[in-house]
Design a protein around this motif. Structure first.
Motif, PDB file in Angstrom:
ATOM      1  N   LEU A 209       0.892  -1.240  -0.067  1.00  0.00           N
ATOM      2  CA  LEU A 209       0.029   0.022   0.085  1.00  0.00           C
ATOM      3  C   LEU A 209       0.957   1.353  -0.255  1.00  0.00           C
ATOM      4  CD1 LEU A 209      -2.582  -1.205   2.599  1.00  0.00           C
ATOM      5  CD2 LEU A 209      -2.907  -0.951   0.054  1.00  0.00           C
ATOM      6  N   ILE A 210       1.829   1.188   0.743  1.00  0.00           N
ATOM      7  CA  ILE A 210       2.909   2.340   0.657  1.00  0.00           C
ATOM      8  C   ILE A 210       3.701   2.619  -0.655  1.00  0.00           C
ATOM      9  CG2 ILE A 210       4.899   3.279   1.980  1.00  0.00           C
ATOM     10  CD1 ILE A 210       4.181   1.787   4.359  1.00  0.00           C
ATOM     11  N   ALA A 211       3.966   1.459  -0.983  1.00  0.00           N
ATOM     12  CA  ALA A 211       4.901   1.712  -2.408  1.00  0.00           C
ATOM     13  C   ALA A 211       3.754   1.977  -3.493  1.00  0.00           C
ATOM     14  CB  ALA A 211       5.420   0.240  -2.636  1.00  0.00           C
ATOM     15  N   LEU A 212       2.587   1.509  -3.472  1.00  0.00           N
ATOM     16  CA  LEU A 212       1.505   1.730  -4.527  1.00  0.00           C
ATOM     17  C   LEU A 212       1.342   3.386  -4.609  1.00  0.00           C
ATOM     18  CD1 LEU A 212      -0.265   0.326  -6.748  1.00  0.00           C
ATOM     19  CD2 LEU A 212      -1.843   0.203  -4.956  1.00  0.00           C
ATOM     20  N   THR A 213       0.973   3.729  -3.421  1.00  0.00           N
ATOM     21  CA  THR A 213       0.826   5.258  -3.157  1.00  0.00           C
ATOM     22  C   THR A 213       2.042   6.123  -3.883  1.00  0.00           C
ATOM     23  OG1 THR A 213      -0.330   4.938  -1.151  1.00  0.00           O
ATOM     24  CG2 THR A 213       0.095   7.158  -1.757  1.00  0.00           C
ATOM     25  N   MET A 214       3.256   5.911  -3.656  1.00  0.00           N
ATOM     26  CA  MET A 214       4.294   6.521  -4.080  1.00  0.00           C
ATOM     27  C   MET A 214       4.515   6.306  -5.657  1.00  0.00           C
ATOM     28  SD  MET A 214       6.923   6.032  -0.856  1.00  0.00           S
ATOM     29  CE  MET A 214       8.046   7.248  -1.409  1.00  0.00           C
ATOM     30  N   ILE A 215       4.398   4.959  -6.065  1.00  0.00           N
ATOM     31  CA  ILE A 215       4.319   4.697  -7.524  1.00  0.00           C
ATOM     32  C   ILE A 215       3.305   5.566  -8.272  1.00  0.00           C
ATOM     33  CG2 ILE A 215       4.265   2.745  -9.176  1.00  0.00           C
ATOM     34  CD1 ILE A 215       5.702   1.019  -7.064  1.00  0.00           C
ATOM     35  N   THR A 216       2.203   5.288  -7.690  1.00  0.00           N
ATOM     36  CA  THR A 216       1.044   6.138  -8.444  1.00  0.00           C
ATOM     37  C   THR A 216       1.387   7.592  -8.489  1.00  0.00           C
ATOM     38  OG1 THR A 216      -0.510   4.558  -7.574  1.00  0.00           O
ATOM     39  CG2 THR A 216      -1.334   6.552  -8.603  1.00  0.00           C
ATOM     40  N   THR A 217       1.958   8.154  -7.592  1.00  0.00           N
ATOM     41  CA  THR A 217       2.424   9.580  -7.669  1.00  0.00           C
ATOM     42  C   THR A 217       3.433   9.870  -8.449  1.00  0.00           C
ATOM     43  OG1 THR A 217       1.900   9.697  -5.132  1.00  0.00           O
ATOM     44  CG2 THR A 217       3.034  11.368  -5.962  1.00  0.00           C
ATOM     45  N   VAL A 218       4.309   9.101  -8.621  1.00  0.00           N
ATOM     46  CA  VAL A 218       5.468   9.180  -9.518  1.00  0.00           C
ATOM     47  C   VAL A 218       4.848   9.208 -11.265  1.00  0.00           C
ATOM     48  CG1 VAL A 218       7.695   8.569 -10.449  1.00  0.00           C
ATOM     49  CG2 VAL A 218       7.279   8.517  -8.133  1.00  0.00           C
ATOM     50  N   VAL A 219       3.989   8.158 -11.327  1.00  0.00           N
ATOM     51  CA  VAL A 219       3.424   8.033 -12.799  1.00  0.00           C
ATOM     52  C   VAL A 219       2.690   9.196 -13.010  1.00  0.00           C
ATOM     53  CG1 VAL A 219       1.993   6.528 -13.950  1.00  0.00           C
ATOM     54  CG2 VAL A 219       3.579   5.524 -12.742  1.00  0.00           C
ATOM     55  N   ILE A 220       1.693   9.660 -12.106  1.00  0.00           N
ATOM     56  CA  ILE A 220       0.709  10.875 -12.478  1.00  0.00           C
ATOM     57  C   ILE A 220       1.580  12.051 -12.496  1.00  0.00           C
ATOM     58  CG2 ILE A 220      -1.236  11.871 -11.702  1.00  0.00           C
ATOM     59  CD1 ILE A 220      -1.834   9.114 -12.917  1.00  0.00           C
ATOM     60  N   LEU A 221       2.698  12.455 -11.785  1.00  0.00           N
ATOM     61  CA  LEU A 221       3.122  13.438 -11.921  1.00  0.00           C
ATOM     62  C   LEU A 221       3.938  13.533 -13.369  1.00  0.00           C
ATOM     63  CD1 LEU A 221       4.062  15.781 -10.046  1.00  0.00           C
ATOM     64  CD2 LEU A 221       6.105  14.780  -9.356  1.00  0.00           C
ATOM     65  N   ALA A 222       4.583  12.322 -13.714  1.00  0.00           N
ATOM     66  CA  ALA A 222       4.988  12.478 -15.090  1.00  0.00           C
ATOM     67  C   ALA A 222       4.068  12.658 -16.281  1.00  0.00           C
ATOM     68  CB  ALA A 222       5.791  10.945 -15.194  1.00  0.00           C
ATOM     69  N   VAL A 223       2.824  12.247 -16.047  1.00  0.00           N
ATOM     70  CA  VAL A 223       1.785  12.188 -17.213  1.00  0.00           C
ATOM     71  C   VAL A 223       1.406  13.706 -17.024  1.00  0.00           C
ATOM     72  CG1 VAL A 223      -0.755  11.606 -17.398  1.00  0.00           C
ATOM     73  CG2 VAL A 223       1.083   9.871 -16.874  1.00  0.00           C
ATOM     74  N   THR A 224       1.046  14.410 -15.941  1.00  0.00           N
ATOM     75  CA  THR A 224       0.587  15.748 -15.738  1.00  0.00           C
ATOM     76  C   THR A 224       1.581  16.660 -16.344  1.00  0.00           C
ATOM     77  OG1 THR A 224       1.295  15.956 -13.835  1.00  0.00           O
ATOM     78  CG2 THR A 224      -0.639  15.354 -14.100  1.00  0.00           C
ATOM     79  N   SER A 225       3.023  16.447 -16.598  1.00  0.00           N
ATOM     80  CA  SER A 225       3.896  17.311 -17.062  1.00  0.00           C
ATOM     81  C   SER A 225       4.173  17.121 -18.417  1.00  0.00           C
ATOM     82  CB  SER A 225       5.218  16.934 -16.305  1.00  0.00           C
ATOM     83  OG  SER A 225       5.736  15.793 -16.684  1.00  0.00           O
ATOM     84  N   ASN A 226       3.781  16.081 -19.222  1.00  0.00           N
ATOM     85  CA  ASN A 226       3.815  15.948 -20.592  1.00  0.00           C
ATOM     86  C   ASN A 226       2.464  15.377 -20.948  1.00  0.00           C
ATOM     87  OD1 ASN A 226       4.593  15.103 -23.203  1.00  0.00           O
ATOM     88  ND2 ASN A 226       6.871  15.129 -22.463  1.00  0.00           N
ATOM     89  N   VAL A 227       1.909  16.017 -22.057  1.00  0.00           N
ATOM     90  CA  VAL A 227       0.765  15.365 -22.813  1.00  0.00           C
ATOM     91  C   VAL A 227       0.948  14.299 -23.746  1.00  0.00           C
ATOM     92  CG1 VAL A 227      -1.386  16.048 -24.125  1.00  0.00           C
ATOM     93  CG2 VAL A 227      -0.356  17.813 -22.636  1.00  0.00           C
ATOM     94  N   VAL A 228       1.957  14.399 -24.266  1.00  0.00           N
ATOM     95  CA  VAL A 228       2.400  13.210 -25.365  1.00  0.00           C
ATOM     96  C   VAL A 228       2.691  11.923 -24.336  1.00  0.00           C
ATOM     97  CG1 VAL A 228       4.127  12.275 -27.138  1.00  0.00           C
ATOM     98  CG2 VAL A 228       3.183  14.807 -26.862  1.00  0.00           C
ATOM     99  N   LEU A 229       3.436  12.123 -23.192  1.00  0.00           N
ATOM    100  CA  LEU A 229       3.796  11.178 -22.365  1.00  0.00           C
ATOM    101  C   LEU A 229       2.585  10.646 -21.649  1.00  0.00           C
ATOM    102  CD1 LEU A 229       5.679   9.254 -20.650  1.00  0.00           C
ATOM    103  CD2 LEU A 229       5.974  11.092 -19.043  1.00  0.00           C
ATOM    104  N   SER A 230       1.383  11.057 -21.459  1.00  0.00           N
ATOM    105  CA  SER A 230       0.338  10.932 -21.077  1.00  0.00           C
ATOM    106  C   SER A 230      -0.350   9.851 -21.896  1.00  0.00           C
ATOM    107  CB  SER A 230      -0.713  11.949 -20.611  1.00  0.00           C
ATOM    108  OG  SER A 230      -1.123  12.699 -21.891  1.00  0.00           O
ATOM    109  N   LEU A 231      -0.433  10.169 -23.274  1.00  0.00           N
ATOM    110  CA  LEU A 231      -0.981   9.119 -24.361  1.00  0.00           C
ATOM    111  C   LEU A 231      -0.355   7.917 -24.326  1.00  0.00           C
ATOM    112  CD1 LEU A 231      -1.606  11.772 -26.996  1.00  0.00           C
ATOM    113  CD2 LEU A 231      -3.358  10.907 -25.271  1.00  0.00           C
ATOM    114  N   GLY A 232       0.826   8.066 -24.154  1.00  0.00           N
ATOM    115  CA  GLY A 232       1.711   6.759 -24.339  1.00  0.00           C
ATOM    116  C   GLY A 232       1.588   5.796 -22.946  1.00  0.00           C
ATOM    117  N   MET A 233       1.561   6.403 -21.713  1.00  0.00           N
ATOM    118  CA  MET A 233       1.396   5.897 -20.500  1.00  0.00           C
ATOM    119  C   MET A 233       0.182   5.051 -20.474  1.00  0.00           C
ATOM    120  SD  MET A 233       3.195   5.397 -17.918  1.00  0.00           S
ATOM    121  CE  MET A 233       4.230   7.036 -17.789  1.00  0.00           C
ATOM    122  N   VAL A 234      -0.913   5.741 -21.135  1.00  0.00           N
ATOM    123  CA  VAL A 234      -2.083   5.064 -21.250  1.00  0.00           C
ATOM    124  C   VAL A 234      -2.098   3.640 -21.988  1.00  0.00           C
ATOM    125  CG1 VAL A 234      -4.716   5.154 -22.009  1.00  0.00           C
ATOM    126  CG2 VAL A 234      -3.552   7.064 -20.878  1.00  0.00           C
ATOM    127  N   GLY A 235      -1.472   3.686 -23.226  1.00  0.00           N
ATOM    128  CA  GLY A 235      -1.226   2.392 -23.724  1.00  0.00           C
ATOM    129  C   GLY A 235      -0.435   1.459 -23.029  1.00  0.00           C
TER     130      GLY A 235
END
Length: 223
Positions: A58-84
């Motif tokens: 649960l601790i790791a999942l909270t931090m991992i999700t934060t890192v992923v979403i932080l990267a997605v919100t900083s780059n629109v193109v990256l967000s599309l690739g992350m969804v795939g």
């Protein structure tokens, strides 16, 4: 296209897309919320075998999700690739307790909200969710159910035992009955009037009663 455009690296340009201060602040908050979720999980766990690795997850999942979403919100193109990329991920681990699903979604939601910059919503929402889980999960039932397993020699002894059981308990409901030659087994769910269980001793000594067993029952397992 100039000479500088040839050696221009879009990868190096993304280094400064998220500041060091933002990363440190969000990861510290994600770690704190993960610890909070982990502590609530320990306090509200009602299963048979506690798994400490799930709490660390649960601790790791909270931090991992934060890192992923932080990267997605900083780059629109990256967000599309992350969804795939995430669409091909499959989890095969079985969830033993239904409440564990709520904790998994809680950890993921906290990471998403933190990375989106909604820090008050993540903190206040987690505190409210934790209090609700502490109140409702740890709430004890006023009248705990029990299962009585009776083995009688004949129909007369069964009827007498059942009448005595109905008189000594608040409620008695027959769940199953197995009849064989020389033995009748009766499973009944009961509600006790108080904490006194001496009636089961008297019940086992009645004429025609082979055995009487009282088992605690919470609707999911017996033990």
């Amino acid at each position: 296209m100039t000479f500088n455009d040839i050696f221009k690296s879009s990868f190096l340009e993304n280094i400064a897309s998220v500041s060091i201060l933002d990363m440190a602040l969000v990861l510290v908050l994600a770690f704190g919320l993960g610890i909070f979720i982990f502590m609530i999980y320990k306090k509200t766990y009602t299963g048979v075998m506690y798994s400490s690795s799930f709490g660390v997850t649960l601790i790791a999942l909270t931090m991992i999700t934060t890192v992923v979403i932080l990267a997605v919100t900083s780059n629109v193109v990256l967000s599309l690739g992350m969804v795939g990329a995430l669409s091909i991920v499959r989890f095969r681990t079985a969830i033993k307790e239904p409440l564990d699903i709520a904790f998994l979604f809680w950890a993921i939601a906290s990471g998403i909200v933190l990375a989106a910059g909604m820090i008050p919503l993540a903190i206040i929402g987690s505190v409210i969710i934790g209090l609700i889980l502490l109140i409702f999960v740890n709430r004890k039932s006023v009248c705990n159910p029990y299962i009585v397993v009776l083995q009688c020699e004949n129909h007369e002894s069964e009827r007498a035992a059942k009448e005595y059981l109905e008189k000594m308990t608040q409620r008695c409901t027959v769940k199953s009955k197995t009849a064989q030659k020389g033995c009748i087994e009766l499973n009944a769910e009961i509600r006790l009037k108080d904490d006194n269980t001496d009636f089961i001793n008297i019940l086992s000594e009645m004429n025609g009663v082979i055995s009487a067993v009282l088992v605690s029952y919470n609707g999911e397992y017996m033990g």
